[in-house]
Design an enzyme around this catalytic site. Structure first.
Site, PDB file in Angstrom:
ATOM      1  CD  GLU A  26      -0.870   0.733   3.650  1.00 30.17           C
ATOM      2  OE1 GLU A  26      -1.390   1.836   3.389  1.00 30.17           O
ATOM      3  OE2 GLU A  26      -0.847   0.252   4.788  1.00 30.17           O
ATOM      4  CE  LYS A  87      -6.490   7.370   5.657  1.00 29.68           C
ATOM      5  NZ  LYS A  87      -6.575   7.545   7.118  1.00 29.68           N
ATOM      6  CB  VAL A 107      -5.583  -1.625   4.101  1.00 31.65           C
ATOM      7  CG1 VAL A 107      -6.002  -3.090   3.973  1.00 31.65           C
ATOM      8  CG2 VAL A 107      -4.270  -1.500   4.872  1.00 31.65           C
ATOM      9  CB  SER A 139     -10.998   1.371   8.949  1.00 35.99           C
ATOM     10  OG  SER A 139     -10.257   1.328   7.741  1.00 35.99           O
ATOM     11  CG  ASP A 141      -8.291  -0.463   5.942  1.00 35.89           C
ATOM     12  OD1 ASP A 141      -8.480   0.206   4.917  1.00 35.89           O
ATOM     13  OD2 ASP A 141      -7.302  -0.305   6.699  1.00 35.89           O
ATOM     14  CE  LYS A 158      -3.762   1.344  11.352  1.00 31.52           C
ATOM     15  NZ  LYS A 158      -4.134   2.237  10.293  1.00 31.52           N
TER      16      LYS A 158
HETATM   17  N1  PSU Z   1      -0.653   0.718   8.881  1.00 28.42           N
HETATM   18  C1  PSU Z   1       0.428   1.434   9.229  1.00 28.42           C
HETATM   19  N2  PSU Z   1       0.416   2.767   8.972  1.00 28.42           N
HETATM   20  C2  PSU Z   1      -0.631   3.361   8.296  1.00 28.42           C
HETATM   21  C3  PSU Z   1      -1.768   2.585   7.916  1.00 28.42           C
HETATM   22  C4  PSU Z   1      -1.716   1.270   8.243  1.00 28.42           C
HETATM   23  O1  PSU Z   1       1.380   0.890   9.763  1.00 28.42           O
HETATM   24  O2  PSU Z   1      -0.563   4.547   8.007  1.00 28.42           O
HETATM   25  C5  PSU Z   1      -2.909   3.200   7.110  1.00 28.42           C
HETATM   26  C6  PSU Z   1      -3.422   2.120   6.148  1.00 28.42           C
HETATM   27  O3  PSU Z   1      -3.327   2.618   4.850  1.00 28.42           O
HETATM   28  C7  PSU Z   1      -4.848   1.884   6.540  1.00 28.42           C
HETATM   29  C8  PSU Z   1      -5.231   3.250   7.038  1.00 28.42           C
HETATM   30  O4  PSU Z   1      -5.635   1.416   5.486  1.00 28.42           O
HETATM   31  O5  PSU Z   1      -4.079   3.624   7.799  1.00 28.42           O
HETATM   32  C9  PSU Z   1      -6.526   3.214   7.838  1.00 28.42           C
HETATM   33  O6  PSU Z   1      -7.041   4.503   7.905  1.00 28.42           O
HETATM   34  P1  PSU Z   1      -8.568   4.739   8.371  1.00 28.42           P
HETATM   35  O7  PSU Z   1      -8.610   4.335   9.811  1.00 28.42           O
HETATM   36  O8  PSU Z   1      -8.795   6.218   8.136  1.00 28.42           O
HETATM   37  O9  PSU Z   1      -9.428   3.883   7.466  1.00 28.42           O
HETATM   38 MN    MN Z   2     -12.533   6.406   9.564  1.00 25.59          MN
END
Ligand code: PSU
Ligand code: MN
Length: 301
Positions: A26, A87, A107, A139, A141, A158
């Site tokens: 990614e 993003k 992701v 997310s 994801d 995370k």
């Molecule tokens: N994993 C990491 N660092 C990141 C991310 C994942 O180690 O920056 C990113 C990935 O691209 C994941 C995104 O899809 O954070 C999720 O963001 P959100 O919670 O806004 O969907």
């Molecule tokens: Mn979100």
């Protein structure tokens, strides 16, 4: 039709045609997840590790509205160094194409594109999930994992997220979670979370076999392979909790939400931990790229 919209790098295209192992990577982690200059170094290093492990890397991003499957070094540099890089999650893909954005894919957006290019294995650091707090920020994801039949290698979700809620979500939506040499879902910077995996696998071969079964059964969700951060880089739980509480409080105070939340929390934690979380992040990304390449070479074409 779909193929025409994809800009597949010639090296990646040849690997896909000849049945060589390919690992998708990614780009949000490069553009928004890691600080400069470590982000560009890491992006290059991940591609290098995939190559050294016998597979072809395909870093995915959107450049001038083109869905790129495999990017050159100039484009990696753009993603890592330019400030206007967006993003892009799945919902943003049509707008990015129509309005010629340059953006880094999360992701969700990365596996959406990778699957349509015919790639079976993807590596990242941590997936997105259900965020903490009362607003149900989930997310994209997660739903993308629920409808994309790929092997997704990560170190869990995370730590900034609500991990039990994320685990439940995966279960509800039939995403199989396999621990690579572990019995608990790792928690990104930590090797344990107290949350179980569905099965333990001791080798890339075993993971490939579960994937074959999943394909034979025409199951349309992802196979989530979780790999703990290498022991030497694990951040102790007590230290982690302190910096995490601090980051969550700062996000609330500054009213950070939506797509800005994850990058904000990650960078705040890196600052507060004297770089320990950052070192762990890079170490687990590198390790996951290696494991993903081993799995990709084990999956028969
Ligand atoms: N994993 C990491 N660092 C990141 C991310 C994942 O180690 O920056 C990113 C990935 O691209 C994941 C995104 O899809 O954070 C999720 O963001 P959100 O919670 O806004 O969907
Ligand atoms: Mn979100």
């Amino acid at each position: 039709m779909m193929r025409e919209l994809l800009n597949i790098d010639p090296v990646v295209a040849e690997a896909l045609e000849t049945g060589r192992a390919v690992v998708a990577l990614e780009s949000t982690v490069i553009a928004h997840g890691l600080p400069r200059p470590i982000n560009l170094e890491t992006a290059r290093r991940l591609e290098q590790i995939v190559r050294e492990s016998g597979a072809v890397p395909a870093t995915i991003a959107i450049i001038d509205g083109k869905l790129c499957v495999g990017v050159g070094d100039d484009q990696l540099r753009t993603l890592a160094e330019e400030s206007g890089v967006r993003k892009i999650s799945t919902r943003d893909i049509p707008v990015a194409v129509a309005q010629h954005y340059t953006g880094a894919t999360t992701v969700a957006a990365t596996i959406w594109i990778a699957h349509r290019a015919g790639i079976k294995v993807f590596a990242t650091g941590g997936i997105g999930g259900v965020h903490r707090g009362s607003l149900p920020d989930v997310s994209a994801d997660l739903p993308e994992l629920a409808r994309t039949p790929m092997i997704v290698v990560c170190s869990g979700a995370k730590i900034v997220l609500d991990l039990p809620a994320t685990r439940e979500w995966l279960e509800t939506h039939a995403v199989t979670v396999v621990g690579y040499e572990c019995d608990e879902m790792p928690a990104f910077y930590s090797r344990t979370s107290g949350l179980p995996v569905d099965a333990r696998a001791g080798s890339a071969r075993e993971i490939a076999e579960i994937f074959y079964a999943q394909q034979a059964l025409q199951i349309s969700s992802a196979l989530l392979v979780t790999v703990p951060v290498p022991e030497a880089f694990e951040v102790a739980a007590e230290e982690l909790n302190t910096v995490l509480d601090n980051a969550l409080e700062a996000a609330a105070q500054n009213q950070i939400s939506g797509r800005d939340l994850t990058p904000f929390l990650l960078s705040r934690m890196a600052q507060q931990s004297g770089g320990a979380t950052l070192r762990a992040n890079v170490a687990l990304l590198e390790n996951n790229a290696r494991v993903a390449a081993e799995i990709a070479t084990s999956v028969e074409k």
